[in-house]
Design a protein around this motif. Structure first.
Motif, short mmCIF file in Angstrom:
data_model
loop_
_atom_site.label_atom_id
_atom_site.label_comp_id
_atom_site.label_asym_id
_atom_site.label_seq_id
_atom_site.Cartn_x
_atom_site.Cartn_y
_atom_site.Cartn_z
N ALA A 70 7.70 -0.96 1.98
CA ALA A 70 7.43 -0.54 0.42
C ALA A 70 5.97 -0.27 0.32
O ALA A 70 5.60 0.54 -0.44
N ALA A 71 5.45 -0.77 1.30
CA ALA A 71 4.14 -0.54 0.88
C ALA A 71 3.94 0.73 1.81
O ALA A 71 2.88 0.46 1.16
N LEU A 72 4.25 1.28 2.42
CA LEU A 72 3.70 2.28 2.73
C LEU A 72 4.25 3.61 2.35
O LEU A 72 3.47 4.39 1.93
N LEU B 74 -7.13 3.04 -1.41
CA LEU B 74 -7.75 2.41 -0.82
C LEU B 74 -7.39 0.93 -0.40
O LEU B 74 -7.22 0.52 0.40
N ALA B 75 -7.34 0.37 -1.74
CA ALA B 75 -6.67 -0.82 -1.73
C ALA B 75 -4.93 -0.91 -1.16
O ALA B 75 -4.94 -2.36 0.01
N ALA B 76 -4.14 0.47 -1.41
CA ALA B 76 -3.13 0.14 -0.92
C ALA B 76 -3.28 0.42 0.98
O ALA B 76 -2.58 -0.63 1.18
N MET B 77 -4.57 1.33 0.64
CA MET B 77 -4.18 1.32 2.80
C MET B 77 -4.43 -0.02 3.38
O MET B 77 -4.47 -0.66 4.04
N ARG B 78 -5.27 -0.81 2.77
CA ARG B 78 -5.38 -2.54 3.45
C ARG B 78 -4.49 -3.15 3.54
O ARG B 78 -4.65 -3.87 4.62
N HIS B 79 -3.39 -2.60 2.39
CA HIS B 79 -2.08 -3.31 2.71
C HIS B 79 -0.94 -3.11 4.03
O HIS B 79 -0.38 -3.26 5.17
N VAL B 80 -1.79 -1.47 4.48
CA VAL B 80 -0.87 -0.35 5.33
C VAL B 80 -1.83 -0.90 6.61
O VAL B 80 -0.77 -1.46 7.75
N ARG B 81 -2.57 -1.02 6.38
CA ARG B 81 -3.61 -1.85 8.25
C ARG B 81 -2.94 -3.45 8.31
O ARG B 81 -3.11 -3.55 9.34
N GLU B 82 -2.50 -4.45 7.50
CA GLU B 82 -1.92 -5.48 7.74
C GLU B 82 -0.65 -5.19 8.10
O GLU B 82 0.52 -5.01 9.33
N THR C 65 11.20 6.52 -0.42
CA THR C 65 9.99 7.91 0.29
C THR C 65 9.11 7.46 1.12
O THR C 65 8.27 8.01 2.03
N MET C 66 10.33 6.41 2.07
CA MET C 66 9.32 5.84 3.53
C MET C 66 9.01 6.96 4.19
O MET C 66 10.23 7.02 4.73
N PRO C 67 7.44 6.93 4.92
CA PRO C 67 7.27 8.36 5.88
C PRO C 67 8.32 7.91 7.07
O PRO C 67 8.31 6.83 7.48
#
Length: 536
Positions: free
Chosen positions: A516-518, A461-469, A422-424
């Motif tokens: 996977a994080a995305l 929001l927690a997952a988006m902190r990982h996306v930022r990284e 499901t990766m964008p």
């Protein structure tokens, strides 16, 4: 990997690592011989304290100037070719130094210029060689490989000055300089015979040096684990530098011993480092990297205080032994954290920033604690440094040395295949704009919109902190997440890259954990579970 003492030498079973480790030991020993000889020669050519101190400045200044650009070159160009070119440069400068010394044509400024030239090469070697270590060993051996590199460096630091003094006494300065050149030739041969695994060729043009340097700086600043490794290294080495800066005065004035005793004390510190290297696998089984650095720092400061209080060679030797072990333990853990945090595409640049901080902390700390020792006395300076260093160790402990990829791998391992599916994927640019997209097209902005169920808000929001990284790890110049005030369940993610070419590089820099994080965030988009969120 086993935690027995045998595991300490496990990386040496890899032939390429073993050959380069031995060659680096010879090369670093030669470098310390050269520095010892250069300092001694300057006492004859221009025996002023300023000129003698300029020898060390000429050896260290290139690291500040060229470590980051050198790391960028090692990332942009072939890493093995960069190492070979730097080694040829160093060997040529070393041979010229030996020839001019033999002919009696070497003056004070010529000595400084050639010392600076050798330092330029080593400034490139340090980050490029460190970045190559993960290519030489298995992943499970990486941390101990970094520790063994530290053992080799400390062995060279202990053996080089003593061997340099012996060579100068027996055969003269020319022989010392020639031995240094031979050591560099040994490393050059090891690099030439290293068969580096074939790297995946990119169809994209290589990054330009200024852009590559900026990307390295952005990565080092933006990624929390890398930033923590650099900041904690600065905090440790700034205070630990006091021992190296003040030890000669402790030996001469505090203990009343001769230069031979100073060489022996350096050897004791090197032995402590070797001993620490053999037991580190067992310690790492019980302590995380962050805790290992913390306790090693406290141990180093306790040894520093004991050294300042010593009035006999025996307790001083114990202090130096403990300090050498703590120095190696903290340094190898910090270096391994930096190496394991940085992905391959930016590793040499990130390590260039790390080495710049490392040598900068050593240089500034040495100057400051030397000045404090002059004003307040060496014992007081060491005691003050030990106390303030312990306070600093407690203060920086919250900066976690956590590898993002390892953390995310544990979080998504059970959902790996479904998340990757499901990766964008980015939308293709409009045909009318394709001709405008090139390496100098200016910044490119990517936008992804999400609609999130209120019950998933905290997790999103927690997952988006990982996306930022993830975005910053892949080279984004900036990242933002916005919430729609009119529709609170709608969010907009924006990130920018320097050019269209960097945008294409951004996609190929993502590893499976990043994807996977995305994808985990994409699954929270309520418009279609498992489908790509709308984006432009």
């Amino acid at each position: 990997m086993s935690s027995s003492p045998v595991a300490a030498f496990a990386p040496l079973r890899h032939s390429a690592f073993r050959a380069l480790w031995i060659a680096n030991l010879a090369s670093n020993t030669g470098l310390w011989i050269q520095n010892t000889g250069a300092g001694w020669m300057m006492t004859s050519l221009a025996p002023s304290p300023v000129m003698v101190s300029l020898v060390q400045a000429a050896a260290m200044l290139p690291v500040f100037l060229f470590a980051l650009p050198g790391g960028a070159l090692a990332d942009v160009l072939d890493r093995r070719a960069t190492l070979i070119a730097a080694q040829v440069w160093i060997a040529a400068a070393g041979l010229l130094l030996a020839v001019l010394a033999a002919l009696g044509l070497l003056g004070a400024w010529g000595l400084l210029v050639l010392t600076f030239a050798i330092g330029m090469g080593t400034a490139v070697i340090f980050p490029a060689s460190a970045a190559a270590t993960p290519e030489l060993v298995l992943h499970d051996d990486l941390v101990q490989a970094v520790a063994l590199n530290g053992v080799g460096f400390n062995l060279a630091r202990a053996l080089g000055p003593a061997l340099g003094g012996f060579v100068m006494a027996a055969a003269g300065l020319t022989a010392a300089f020639a031995l240094n050149a031979v050591g560099f030739l040994a490393l050059l041969w090891a690099l030439i015979t290293w068969r580096r695994p074939a790297q995946r060729r990119s169809h994209l043009p290589p990054a330009r040096l200024p852009s590559a340097v900026r990307a390295g700086l952005r990565f080092a600043i933006a990624v929390p684990a890398m930033r923590a490794a650099i900041l904690r290294a600065c905090a440790f080495f700034f205070f630990a530098s006091a021992v190296w800066a003040l030890m000669p005065l402790v030996i001469r004035e505090g203990l009343g011993l001769d230069p031979a005793a100073f060489g022996l004390m350096l050897g004791v510190a090197g032995f402590g480092a070797v001993a620490a290297g053999t037991v580190l696998p067992m310690i790492r089984d019980r302590l995380s990297q962050g805790r290992l650095v913390f306790f090693a720092a406290l141990l180093a400061y306790a040894a520093m205080a004991l050294l300042g209080l010593s009035r006999h060679w025996a307790p001083a030797a114990v202090a130096v032994l403990i300090f050498g072990a703590a120095w190696l333990a903290a340094g190898s853990a910090l270096g391994a954290a930096a190496q394991m945090t940085a992905p391959a595409w930016v590793r040499a640049r990130a390590l260039g920033v790390y080495h710049l901080a490392f040598f900068g902390a050593l240089a500034v700390g040495s100057l400051l604690w030397g000045w404090v020792g002059t004003k307040m006395g060496v014992p007081t300076a060491l005691a003050l440094c030990a106390g303030s260093g312990a306070v600093a160790a407690v203060a920086v402990r919250p900066w976690r040395l956590v590898n993002f990829a390892q953390d995310m791998a544990q979080r998504v391992k059970a959902r790996w295949d479904r998340a990757a599916a499901t990766m964008p994927t980015p939308e293709a640019p409009a045909s009318a704009l394709k001709e405008l997209l090139h390496n100098n097209s200016g910044r490119v902005l990517e936008v992804v919109r999400y609609q999130v169920d209120p019950g998933d808000l905290d997790a999103f929001l927690a997952a988006m902190r990982h996306v930022r990284e993830v975005r910053l790890r892949a080279g984004a110049a900036g990242w933002r997440l916005y919430r729609d005030l009119a529709r609170p369940d709608y969010f907009t993610e924006l990130w920018a890259v320097d050019s269209w070419t960097d945008y294409l590089r951004h996609a190929v820099r993502l590893d499976e954990v990043d994807k996977a994080a995305l994808a985990l965030v994409a699954e929270m988009h309520v418009a279609g579970r498992g489908q790509r969120p709308p984006g432009t």
